[in-house]
Design a protein around this motif. Structure first.
Motif, PDB file in Angstrom:
ATOM      1  N   UNK A   1       3.444   1.236  -2.719  1.00 43.20           N
ATOM      2  CA  UNK A   1       4.169   2.064  -1.750  1.00 43.20           C
ATOM      3  C   UNK A   1       3.396   2.262  -0.456  1.00 43.20           C
ATOM      4  N   UNK A   2       2.478   1.362  -0.161  1.00 38.27           N
ATOM      5  CA  UNK A   2       1.738   1.409   1.096  1.00 38.27           C
ATOM      6  C   UNK A   2       1.905   0.064   1.808  1.00 38.27           C
ATOM      7  N   UNK A   3       1.927   0.107   3.131  1.00 36.76           N
ATOM      8  CA  UNK A   3       2.117  -1.092   3.936  1.00 36.76           C
ATOM      9  C   UNK A   3       0.803  -1.833   4.133  1.00 36.76           C
ATOM     10  N   UNK A   4       0.843  -3.160   4.000  1.00 35.03           N
ATOM     11  CA  UNK A   4      -0.309  -4.012   4.297  1.00 35.03           C
ATOM     12  C   UNK A   4      -0.166  -4.452   5.754  1.00 35.03           C
ATOM     13  N   UNK A   5      -1.005  -3.908   6.625  1.00 32.16           N
ATOM     14  CA  UNK A   5      -0.815  -4.099   8.055  1.00 32.16           C
ATOM     15  C   UNK A   5      -1.334  -5.451   8.555  1.00 32.16           C
ATOM     16  N   UNK A   6      -0.488  -6.192   9.247  1.00 31.86           N
ATOM     17  CA  UNK A   6      -0.851  -7.363  10.037  1.00 31.86           C
ATOM     18  C   UNK A   6      -1.768  -8.347   9.307  1.00 31.86           C
ATOM     19  N   UNK A   7      -1.206  -8.984   8.295  1.00 29.91           N
ATOM     20  CA  UNK A   7      -1.934 -10.034   7.593  1.00 29.91           C
ATOM     21  C   UNK A   7      -1.110 -11.309   7.609  1.00 29.91           C
TER      22      UNK A   7
ATOM     23  N   UNK B   1      -1.013   6.166   5.568  1.00 28.82           N
ATOM     24  CA  UNK B   1      -2.104   5.380   4.990  1.00 28.82           C
ATOM     25  C   UNK B   1      -1.535   4.093   4.404  1.00 28.82           C
ATOM     26  N   UNK B   2      -2.128   2.976   4.814  1.00 30.53           N
ATOM     27  CA  UNK B   2      -1.747   1.674   4.284  1.00 30.53           C
ATOM     28  C   UNK B   2      -2.986   0.880   3.943  1.00 30.53           C
ATOM     29  N   UNK B   3      -2.886  -0.462   4.036  1.00 36.29           N
ATOM     30  CA  UNK B   3      -4.011  -1.344   3.711  1.00 36.29           C
ATOM     31  C   UNK B   3      -4.273  -2.311   4.872  1.00 36.29           C
ATOM     32  N   UNK B   4      -5.522  -2.671   5.025  1.00 35.66           N
ATOM     33  CA  UNK B   4      -5.877  -3.706   5.996  1.00 35.66           C
ATOM     34  C   UNK B   4      -7.183  -4.350   5.547  1.00 35.66           C
ATOM     35  N   UNK B   5      -7.373  -5.597   5.968  1.00 37.16           N
ATOM     36  CA  UNK B   5      -8.641  -6.274   5.725  1.00 37.16           C
ATOM     37  C   UNK B   5      -9.220  -6.705   7.060  1.00 37.16           C
ATOM     38  N   UNK B   6     -10.531  -6.728   7.148  1.00 38.88           N
ATOM     39  CA  UNK B   6     -11.186  -6.981   8.427  1.00 38.88           C
ATOM     40  C   UNK B   6     -11.052  -8.425   8.893  1.00 38.88           C
ATOM     41  N   UNK B   7     -10.569  -9.302   8.015  1.00 37.66           N
ATOM     42  CA  UNK B   7     -10.328 -10.677   8.446  1.00 37.66           C
ATOM     43  C   UNK B   7      -9.050 -11.182   7.778  1.00 37.66           C
TER      44      UNK B   7
ATOM     45  N   UNK C   1      -0.328  15.902   1.192  1.00 37.75           N
ATOM     46  CA  UNK C   1      -1.264  15.471   0.163  1.00 37.75           C
ATOM     47  C   UNK C   1      -1.679  14.034   0.448  1.00 37.75           C
ATOM     48  N   UNK C   2      -2.978  13.791   0.381  1.00 36.19           N
ATOM     49  CA  UNK C   2      -3.470  12.444   0.633  1.00 36.19           C
ATOM     50  C   UNK C   2      -3.286  11.580  -0.616  1.00 36.19           C
ATOM     51  N   UNK C   3      -2.773  10.359  -0.446  1.00 30.50           N
ATOM     52  CA  UNK C   3      -2.591   9.468  -1.604  1.00 30.50           C
ATOM     53  C   UNK C   3      -3.929   8.903  -2.068  1.00 30.50           C
ATOM     54  N   UNK C   4      -3.901   8.207  -3.197  1.00 31.56           N
ATOM     55  CA  UNK C   4      -5.107   7.533  -3.670  1.00 31.56           C
ATOM     56  C   UNK C   4      -5.493   6.426  -2.694  1.00 31.56           C
ATOM     57  N   UNK C   5      -6.784   6.176  -2.593  1.00 29.30           N
ATOM     58  CA  UNK C   5      -7.268   5.224  -1.588  1.00 29.30           C
ATOM     59  C   UNK C   5      -7.927   4.003  -2.208  1.00 29.30           C
TER      60      UNK C   5
END
Length: 304
Positions: free
Chosen positions: A154-160, A226-232, A63-67
């Motif tokens: 409960x989602x990882x914030x990648x490389x910030x 599925x986690x989080x990332x920002x373009x900058x 099941x896909x989590x909320x985005x």
């Protein structure tokens, strides 16, 4: 029966008929959409099979989590409860420094702590009082570091730059760590509602990577998260603009290679590099590699 009653019966009958026809139409549309999705999935599966690309069991979430994206505040100071924990840390066996206007914590142990890849997470829980705010990323033996990233919902914030815990490891011993924490705004996401949808399904994400040469014949998809990332990624220690962190696929290939792409439009995030991230943090905060530690020790012996 009066004519008015007859008209009322006709109107009710036609309304019931209209509702029935509407329900049939909606059901037919839903069936068509399911059929289209199934056809697309079958097409992708055939394409992957033709390229000898396999998917490990349980690699794709059932099941896909909320985005829904999350938004950060402009300053990333440690919250009050974390500051209290930092202030309560004993200084008898370590040096504790708050840097960048209180946005970066650097701890150096007087005596290094022995760690292994099996014990690293339990050790971190003992020496970092707010360790529960992070999720374990991995141990990079060559770079001499173990990485944890901040978790939200409960989602990882990648490389910030403002949401990581980096442990400096020399010859199997942790000499210290650097920690930052993002400050997230309360309340619901205020951006476009369309940004909250996962439009790139798991198989579609895999096909995008395949079409861009990032997955090769014979590869295995070992996990998808599925986690989080920002373009900058803004510098730590400064007051910056609010950042929006978008829902992001992390696709792991052959158990050791990660690729990232946004779930909204499938844009591949090409600039993420674990070695560079670690190197930048270690350089910024003077954390020495095993080679540098050995060189310093040799120079010290020669001097004495």
């Amino acid at each position: 029966m009066q004519w008015g009653q007859i008209k009322t019966l006709f109107i009710i009958s036609f309304l019931i008929l209209d509702l029935f026809l509407l329900q049939q139409l909606l059901s037919k549309q839903a069936e068509d959409e399911v059929g289209q999705i199934s056809t697309v999935a079958e097409s992708i599966e055939t394409e992957l099979e033709a390229n000898d690309i396999s998917i490990a069991e349980d690699a794709i979430p059932e099941e896909l989590p909320e985005a829904t994206p999350i938004e950060s505040e402009s300053m990333h100071t440690f919250p009050d409860d974390v500051m209290s924990q930092i202030e309560d840390m004993g200084e008898s066996d370590k040096e504790i420094e708050l840097k960048e206007d209180g946005q970066v914590l650097q701890v150096t142990f007087d005596e290094p702590i022995e760690v292994t890849e099996d014990t690293i997470q339990s050790v971190v829980t003992d020496v970092v009082p707010f360790a529960s705010r992070y999720s374990y990323w991995g141990w990079n033996e060559e770079a001499g570091a173990a990485l944890f990233f901040q978790a939200k919902n409960n989602k990882t914030v990648y490389f910030n730059n403002n949401g990581y815990l980096l442990l400096n490891i020399v010859d199997g011993e942790m000499t210290g760590y650097v920690a930052t924490l993002l400050s997230f705004e309360d309340g619901e996401y205020s951006g476009p509602s369309g940004d909250t949808e996962i439009t790139i399904e798991p198989l579609s994400a895999i096909r995008i990577l395949l079409n861009n040469g990032l997955i090769e014949p014979g590869d295995e998809i070992t996990s998808m998260d599925i986690g989080y990332h920002t373009s900058y990624s803004l510098p730590a220690g400064e007051e910056n603009e609010t950042q929006v962190f978008a829902s992001t696929w992390k696709v792991t290939v052959n158990g050791d290679r990660n690729h990232f792409l946004y779930t909204l439009d499938g844009t591949i995030i090409e600039y993420i590099n674990e070695e560079s991230f670690i190197s930048d943090v270690k350089s910024e905060y003077g954390l020495k590699s095993a080679e540098e530690e050995q060189t310093a020790a040799n120079e010290n012996r020669e001097t004495n």
